[in-house]
Structures are given as structure tokens and as C-alpha cells.
Design a protein around this motif. Sequence first.
Motif, PDB file in Angstrom:
ATOM      1  N   ALA A  77     -22.348   4.175 -23.187  1.00 60.02           N
ATOM      2  CA  ALA A  77     -23.167   4.342 -23.593  1.00 60.02           C
ATOM      3  C   ALA A  77     -24.312   3.042 -24.474  1.00 60.02           C
ATOM      4  N   GLU A 105     -24.701   0.374 -22.922  1.00 60.51           N
ATOM      5  CA  GLU A 105     -26.223   0.543 -21.571  1.00 60.51           C
ATOM      6  C   GLU A 105     -27.225   0.482 -22.967  1.00 60.51           C
ATOM      7  N   ARG A 106     -26.962   0.922 -24.321  1.00 56.85           N
ATOM      8  CA  ARG A 106     -28.430   0.690 -25.256  1.00 56.85           C
ATOM      9  C   ARG A 106     -28.334  -0.372 -25.672  1.00 56.85           C
ATOM     10  N   ASP A 134     -31.862   2.308 -20.561  1.00 58.15           N
ATOM     11  CA  ASP A 134     -31.852   3.411 -21.723  1.00 58.15           C
ATOM     12  C   ASP A 134     -31.559   5.043 -21.004  1.00 58.15           C
ATOM     13  N   ALA A 160     -27.770   4.878 -20.548  1.00 61.10           N
ATOM     14  CA  ALA A 160     -26.834   5.238 -21.997  1.00 61.10           C
ATOM     15  C   ALA A 160     -27.192   6.444 -21.835  1.00 61.10           C
ATOM     16  N   TYR A 169     -23.133   9.155 -22.387  1.00 61.59           N
ATOM     17  CA  TYR A 169     -23.472   9.555 -23.487  1.00 61.59           C
ATOM     18  C   TYR A 169     -23.584  11.223 -22.965  1.00 61.59           C
TER      19      TYR A 169
END
Length: 270
Positions: A171, A174-175, A180, A183, A187
Amino acid sequence: RDLHSFPTRRSSDLWQNQAFARAERLSNADELDPRAMLDQVEGALTNITRTGRYQDDKHAVWRYFESVAERIEYNLMTRDDPRELRLVPTAYYKSLLLASRAHRMMGEFKASKRYASEMLRIGPICIDTAMELNAICGMESRFYDAADALIRCLEHAMDSYDIAWLHYRLALTERSIGRDDLAVACYTLALTRPDGPYPYARRELDEFLRQGEGLSPMELEEASKALCQAGIPTGLRDDAVARMRQAATLCCDARSEEHTSELQSLGRIS
């Protein structure tokens, strides 16, 4: 391949164990001193490299596993390799990890990658290998490579606790990439283990959703679908339980009660 194939203990093993124990104590100190950590382990590691003690050859390969499940998964991955599988001491793998982290903390990425590459050779499906490679690539702003290190590990992960931590770290990666939606999905899957990264994932996800534009929470099914469409594993493979069940049966046949008990727990075998 025999589940009980361990290397012979030698005096150098004791030296390595003692060096690692000292370095581990330093790594747990309130104020980390990476140079002091290296002073403890690099001498032993250099000696092992010089002698080629754990190098693969045409007769044997040296590997490290955190669990019997990882060992079974690797055996199934390499079933066509006729070479004997031998196990390196835990202290060797953990010393490599400490050395890589210490060099990374000092910004010495070339040296860090040298140790991480050895970790990848001997522990190709270990979560610590994936996490360290991810950290190195992230600090070098190679975020796609950082993500790939985690995804490769997810493809063979055999423990839901490890899977949750891998999704949590993914996560964050990916951010950094800017994906997003993925992400948020990562999460969401990291929240499936309350005893794992849950508190970190919960706090960061809530903040991310507040600050992000056009982002919204995902149900578990929606998050799983988003990751599948992106080619990211979401959890244990469909055949994971069957593979562990088969391994437990083999252990029963070999009268290995210790491994049978562990595999029964992993595979939820009644």
C-alpha cells in the motif's frame, strides 16, 4: 527432498551465531548505530564469502526458510532440480539482513544490495527478503521494482500474517507510484489480520481517504477484485490448503509428527 537436511555444526557456526547475537542486541537499542552493527557481522560474513561455504554447486543448493510451509512451497517450486537441498544457519541469513539494513541506513546502497542479493538467493520466498529489497528500491526511487519485490513474495506466501504485512507495505509503495486506488485496496486487505499491521493500516488508510481526492473506502470483495485485475495476489492461493494437506500426509507416511502438527495447523486439517 528430506525435511531433516541440516548442515553439520562447526566452530565457525558458533562464531557466526555469537556475532549475530551481538549485532541483534545493537539493532534493538533505542539509538541505532549501523556501523557498530556492521562491525559485529561483516567479519563473519566476509569469511563465509571468501571460503564459499554456502555456495550452490552441481550437487547441492543452500537455502533458508522461516517455516515448514515455506520449505514445502520451495520444494514444489523446484521439484525438477535433482540437487540436494541443504539449510544455512539462521544466523547467516539474519546477519545478511542486519548488514543490508545497516548499509541502507548509511545510504550505501551498493553494499546493501550485495547482501540483499545473497538473501534472495538463499531465501527467495522469505518475507524479510522481499521487505528488504522493497526498502532498498524505495530509497532509490525505483518504486515499480519495489512493488515487484513484494508481489513476487505474495505469489508464494503461505501465511496470512505475512500476507497482511506484504499488503501493508505494498500500500505504501503504491502510494509512491501514484496508484491510489490500489493503495486503498492493499490497505483494506492489510486490515484482515488484527494481530498484524491493522493499527498502522487503519490509521494511515483513514488519513489517506480524508486527504485523497475522489477516494472512498472499499469492501473486502471490491478490494480483492481490484488487486486481481492488477495482477496482485490477494491471499493464499486456491491450492495452498491442498498442498499443505498433501505435505502433512507425506509427513505422516514418514512418521514426522512434529512437521505433521504444524502443517495440520496451516492447512486446517481435521
